[in-house]
Design a protein around this motif. Structure first.
Motif, mmCIF file in Angstrom:
data_model
loop_
_atom_site.group_PDB
_atom_site.id
_atom_site.type_symbol
_atom_site.label_atom_id
_atom_site.label_comp_id
_atom_site.label_asym_id
_atom_site.label_seq_id
_atom_site.Cartn_x
_atom_site.Cartn_y
_atom_site.Cartn_z
ATOM 1 N N MET A 194 0.847 -1.117 -0.136
ATOM 2 C CA MET A 194 0.103 0.012 0.089
ATOM 3 C C MET A 194 0.911 1.226 0.074
ATOM 4 S SD MET A 194 -3.224 -0.766 2.460
ATOM 5 C CE MET A 194 -4.745 -0.350 1.563
ATOM 6 N N ALA A 195 1.765 1.309 0.961
ATOM 7 C CA ALA A 195 2.798 2.465 0.719
ATOM 8 C C ALA A 195 3.512 2.689 -0.486
ATOM 9 C CB ALA A 195 3.665 2.255 1.930
ATOM 10 N N LEU A 196 3.793 1.500 -1.211
ATOM 11 C CA LEU A 196 4.539 1.706 -2.585
ATOM 12 C C LEU A 196 3.460 2.329 -3.170
ATOM 13 C CD1 LEU A 196 7.210 0.754 -3.265
ATOM 14 C CD2 LEU A 196 6.135 -1.308 -4.107
ATOM 15 N N ARG A 197 2.344 2.175 -3.377
ATOM 16 C CA ARG A 197 1.131 2.663 -4.242
ATOM 17 C C ARG A 197 0.815 3.885 -3.972
ATOM 18 N NH1 ARG A 197 -2.958 4.585 -5.922
ATOM 19 N NH2 ARG A 197 -4.950 3.583 -6.250
ATOM 20 N N PHE A 198 0.936 4.339 -2.665
ATOM 21 C CA PHE A 198 0.449 5.532 -2.154
ATOM 22 C C PHE A 198 1.519 6.460 -2.571
ATOM 23 C CE2 PHE A 198 -2.018 4.028 1.765
ATOM 24 C CZ PHE A 198 -2.913 4.055 1.147
ATOM 25 N N VAL A 199 2.948 6.375 -2.919
ATOM 26 C CA VAL A 199 3.770 7.370 -3.055
ATOM 27 C C VAL A 199 3.503 8.230 -4.389
ATOM 28 C CG1 VAL A 199 6.098 7.723 -3.540
ATOM 29 C CG2 VAL A 199 5.479 6.291 -1.875
ATOM 30 N N PRO A 200 3.267 7.453 -5.655
ATOM 31 C CA PRO A 200 2.922 8.208 -6.657
ATOM 32 C C PRO A 200 1.540 8.754 -6.764
ATOM 33 C CG PRO A 200 3.122 5.819 -7.182
ATOM 34 C CD PRO A 200 3.691 5.987 -5.969
ATOM 35 N N LYS A 201 0.519 8.203 -5.756
ATOM 36 C CA LYS A 201 -0.781 8.764 -5.684
ATOM 37 C C LYS A 201 -0.688 10.025 -5.164
ATOM 38 C CE LYS A 201 -5.214 7.117 -3.977
ATOM 39 N NZ LYS A 201 -5.690 6.289 -2.974
ATOM 40 N N PHE A 202 0.151 10.109 -3.978
ATOM 41 C CA PHE A 202 0.161 11.328 -3.057
ATOM 42 C C PHE A 202 0.656 12.425 -4.017
ATOM 43 C CE2 PHE A 202 0.474 9.431 1.309
ATOM 44 C CZ PHE A 202 -0.661 8.846 0.983
ATOM 45 N N GLY A 203 1.825 11.919 -4.926
ATOM 46 C CA GLY A 203 2.379 12.925 -5.739
ATOM 47 C C GLY A 203 1.651 13.612 -6.705
ATOM 48 N N ARG A 204 0.710 12.910 -7.295
ATOM 49 C CA ARG A 204 -0.513 13.345 -8.196
ATOM 50 C C ARG A 204 -1.348 14.187 -7.554
ATOM 51 N NH1 ARG A 204 -0.321 8.440 -10.720
ATOM 52 N NH2 ARG A 204 -2.033 7.700 -9.533
ATOM 53 N N LYS A 205 -1.548 13.804 -6.335
ATOM 54 C CA LYS A 205 -2.615 14.890 -5.512
ATOM 55 C C LYS A 205 -1.976 16.036 -5.055
ATOM 56 C CE LYS A 205 -6.754 14.931 -3.482
ATOM 57 N NZ LYS A 205 -7.785 14.695 -4.648
ATOM 58 N N ILE A 206 -0.672 15.950 -4.612
ATOM 59 C CA ILE A 206 -0.027 17.101 -4.312
ATOM 60 C C ILE A 206 -0.084 18.068 -5.507
ATOM 61 C CG2 ILE A 206 2.319 18.202 -3.775
ATOM 62 C CD1 ILE A 206 2.717 15.719 -1.946
ATOM 63 N N ARG A 207 0.071 17.458 -6.576
ATOM 64 C CA ARG A 207 0.409 18.433 -7.906
ATOM 65 C C ARG A 207 -1.144 18.959 -8.221
ATOM 66 N NH1 ARG A 207 4.130 15.123 -9.287
ATOM 67 N NH2 ARG A 207 3.019 13.607 -10.245
ATOM 68 N N SER A 208 -2.039 18.247 -8.093
ATOM 69 C CA SER A 208 -3.474 18.720 -8.437
ATOM 70 C C SER A 208 -4.093 19.728 -7.325
ATOM 71 C CB SER A 208 -4.466 17.728 -8.469
ATOM 72 O OG SER A 208 -4.886 17.230 -7.328
ATOM 73 N N ILE A 209 -3.670 19.729 -5.986
ATOM 74 C CA ILE A 209 -4.057 20.620 -4.907
ATOM 75 C C ILE A 209 -3.296 21.976 -5.021
ATOM 76 C CG2 ILE A 209 -3.795 20.948 -2.500
ATOM 77 C CD1 ILE A 209 -4.312 18.087 -2.214
ATOM 78 N N ASP A 210 -2.005 21.681 -5.575
ATOM 79 C CA ASP A 210 -1.100 22.931 -5.704
ATOM 80 C C ASP A 210 -1.588 23.723 -6.882
ATOM 81 O OD1 ASP A 210 0.928 24.556 -5.203
ATOM 82 O OD2 ASP A 210 2.229 23.534 -6.572
ATOM 83 N N ALA A 211 -2.200 22.961 -8.157
ATOM 84 C CA ALA A 211 -2.309 23.631 -9.342
ATOM 85 C C ALA A 211 -3.767 24.636 -8.912
ATOM 86 C CB ALA A 211 -2.796 22.662 -10.190
ATOM 87 N N ALA A 212 -4.656 23.605 -7.949
ATOM 88 C CA ALA A 212 -5.922 24.375 -7.529
ATOM 89 C C ALA A 212 -5.698 25.911 -6.811
ATOM 90 C CB ALA A 212 -6.744 23.549 -6.940
ATOM 91 N N ARG A 213 -4.709 25.681 -5.689
ATOM 92 C CA ARG A 213 -4.347 26.797 -4.859
ATOM 93 C C ARG A 213 -3.625 27.971 -5.941
ATOM 94 N NH1 ARG A 213 -4.453 26.649 0.338
ATOM 95 N NH2 ARG A 213 -2.864 27.894 0.541
ATOM 96 N N ALA A 214 -2.998 27.588 -6.896
ATOM 97 C CA ALA A 214 -2.280 28.465 -7.525
ATOM 98 C C ALA A 214 -3.143 29.430 -8.270
ATOM 99 C CB ALA A 214 -1.488 27.986 -8.747
ATOM 100 N N GLN A 215 -4.415 28.949 -8.453
ATOM 101 C CA GLN A 215 -5.464 29.956 -9.042
ATOM 102 C C GLN A 215 -6.003 30.767 -8.390
ATOM 103 O OE1 GLN A 215 -6.061 29.245 -12.086
ATOM 104 N NE2 GLN A 215 -4.564 27.711 -12.125
ATOM 105 N N ILE A 216 -5.892 30.771 -6.758
ATOM 106 C CA ILE A 216 -6.255 31.831 -5.971
ATOM 107 C C ILE A 216 -5.015 32.531 -5.311
ATOM 108 C CG2 ILE A 216 -8.517 30.906 -5.421
ATOM 109 C CD1 ILE A 216 -7.154 29.631 -2.799
ATOM 110 N N GLY A 217 -3.987 32.236 -5.958
ATOM 111 C CA GLY A 217 -2.789 33.087 -5.713
ATOM 112 C C GLY A 217 -1.918 32.328 -4.316
#
Lengths: 296, 233
Positions: free
Chosen positions: A142-165
């Motif tokens: 599970m941990a092995l599978r979470f690593v890339p999953k978290f990476g993707r989630k981090i990028r998408s949250i970051d992209a969303a937050r970038a829209q509000i500066g």
């Protein structure tokens, strides 16, 4: 990469690597070390290509020289001084020789681990040890599978937050650190919640109610058994030849290296058989393929 | 604690001690030259065995497994994200926080698993068992000291700094000496610690920085999860 050996059952591959790496570290005999180094280098070339091996050499060779020089400078045991350092310590032939072979050993081990990393993929390791310890292997997979999953989630949250500066690359240094921490914090909340939902779902579907089965692509067949028997045989013969005293290497206080005659040659041949097993295996497969093709 | 659990723990501990002694005996008498690296790795693997055996043996809940997997993945993702900064890694900080929120066992398992998994990204090598044991011990003692208690910031930062510098640093430097050199003496060990000191210092300071940054959000989230799902009490 077209390597038949890496398609063996994980147990057979793992047994091979354990045998080869342990014996390489165990016996500091020049002939054995050079056999091991050559085989490891050859196998790296097969797995990752000669170009990659060339790149590895760029750091391996200086390292080899550096280690032998270092040993000669700091180790003053041995009876044959070559010259004296300014502080009166002797640089001995023995220390230089030992340092050289120690670095050959280390290079061989490093190269074997490069092969190990290609052949023993994470799914193979989990397949191998999963049955031994189901909870730990569930945790690891599970941990092995979470690593890339978290990476993707981090990028998408970051992209969303970038829209509000509030993106992790916006503002001054302090602002950026704060924003990055916020992204991580949001991701952690999401990760904990969603994984615990998953855990509840697993539980309600009966996890832990019976023995867990796991899917794996590998089946233990005759050729895996043959490989393991060959490994055991080669290890046995090599060890017997070393224990009987035929293959002997001593570096301090004076260098004594013996290994001529019938029995030592047998031991070295057995060790070579072990080390070159992947290449032999590939050659056999190629031969079978040629024969099959010409029969059509 | 039930009697049987206590008994089996004693048995496991005794077995590990006996096997370690056997490994040292074999090393000293059977092989002409000392094989420090092989012997030490065998002992390390044996020493990690009881922790995993205990975790496996008490049949942990799915929730616990999944939660530790999340924390492990977070530690690994942190190591991957900071690949460009040598030694400046959040792994130890996350392991310490996990241990503080739950217990010593959770800390050890998370640390050891993070060591193993992160090397699936960075490449396994002779250093893997040492890293697993190093991270595991940092987590274990954090759990012993802070596990389940109200966490005070300063003691935790002090622990983070010194555990990385002393437990992890000394362990890994000893491992490097066994790996790279067959001549082991007190002098060589001290030379190795001296040369590794700067790196360990960066690692320890990095851990303090990450603990400062992560402590509040991570601990409060873990506490919330613990209350909400009633787990690992």
């Amino acid at each position: 990469m077209n390597d038949a050996f890496s398609q063996l059952h994980p147990a057979a591959s793992f047994a091979f690597f354990v045998a080869v790496i342990t014996l390489t570290m165990l016996y500091m005999h020049p002939v054995l070390l050079i056999i091991s180094l050559a085989a490891a280098a050859g196998y790296v070339c097969i797995l990752k290509g000669a170009r990659h091996f060339g790149k590895t050499l760029i750091y391996l060779v200086p390292f080899l020289i550096f280690m032998s020089v270092l040993n000669a400078l700091f180790n003053h045991a041995g009876v044959t001084p070559l010259f004296y350092l300014s502080n009166g310590n002797a640089v001995t032939k023995e220390a230089l020789t030992f340092g050289f072979y120690a670095s050959v050993m280390l290079s061989a081990v490093i190269l074997w681990f490069e092969c190990f990393n290609v052949v023993m993929t994470s799914d193979k390791l989990l397949c191998l040890f999963g049955r031994l310890s189901p909870s730990v292997s569930l945790l690891l997979s599970m941990a092995l599978r979470f690593v890339p999953k978290f990476g993707r989630k981090i990028r998408s949250i970051d992209a969303a937050r970038a829209q509000i500066g509030q993106g992790s690359a916006q503002g001054g240094f302090i602002r950026r650190v704060k924003n990055s921490m916020k992204v991580l914090s949001v991701t952690l909340t999401w990760a904990l919640e969603s994984s615990l939902t998953a855990a509840n779902s697993m539980k309600s579907r009966g996890y832990g109610a019976a023995r867990r089965t796991s899917f794996s692509l590998y089946r233990f067949t005759v050729r895996d058994a043959v490989t393991m028997v060959l490994c055991a045989f080669a290890v046995g013969v090599t060890a017997a030849c070393v224990v009987s005293g035929g293959i002997y290497a001593r570096y301090y206080p004076s260098v004594i290296i013996s290994g001529f005659g019938g029995i030592p040659a047998l031991g070295m041949a057995a060790f070579a058989l072990l080390c070159f097993l992947p290449q032999l295996f590939d050659a056999k497969e190629a031969l079978v393929w040629r024969r099959l093709r010409s029969a059509i | 604690m039930p009697q049987t659990v206590k008994k089996s723990r004693v048995t496991v501990t005794l077995t590990v001690i006996v096997l370690s002694a056997a490994a040292i005996a074999v090393e000293t008498w059977l092989w002409s030259s000392r094989k420090y690296y092989l012997t030490s790795v065998i002992i390390i693997l044996l020493a990690m065995l009881p922790f995993f055996a205990r975790f496996e043996g008490r049949r942990p809940q799915v929730r616990e497994i999944v939660l530790l997997a999340v924390m492990t993945a977070f530690a690994v993702a942190g190591r991957v994200a900071f690949y460009w900064a040598p030694q400046f890694k959040p792994v130890c900080a996350i392991v310490i926080l996990t241990a503080a929120a739950f217990n010593a066992e959770a800390g050890f398992i998370t640390g050891a698993a993070a060591g193993l998994i992160s090397n699936m990204f960075f490449g396994q090598g002779p250093w893997t068992p040492w890293q697993m044991f190093g991270f595991g011990l940092v987590g274990f003692f954090a759990g012993v000291l802070f596990g389940g208690r109200e966490v005070k910031t300063v003691p935790m930062l002090v622990y983070g700094f010194f555990s990385v510098l002393i437990i992890y640093g000394v362990l890994l430097d000893t491992g490097s000496l066994f790996m790279y050199s067959q001549e082991v003496s007190l002098k060589a060990l001290l030379a190795m610690y001296a040369s590794g000191f700067t790196f360990n210092l960066i690692h320890a300071s990095g851990t303090v920085v990450f603990l400062l940054l992560l402590q509040k959000p991570v601990l409060s989230k873990l506490r919330r999860i613990k209350i909400k799902y009633g787990m690992l009490q």
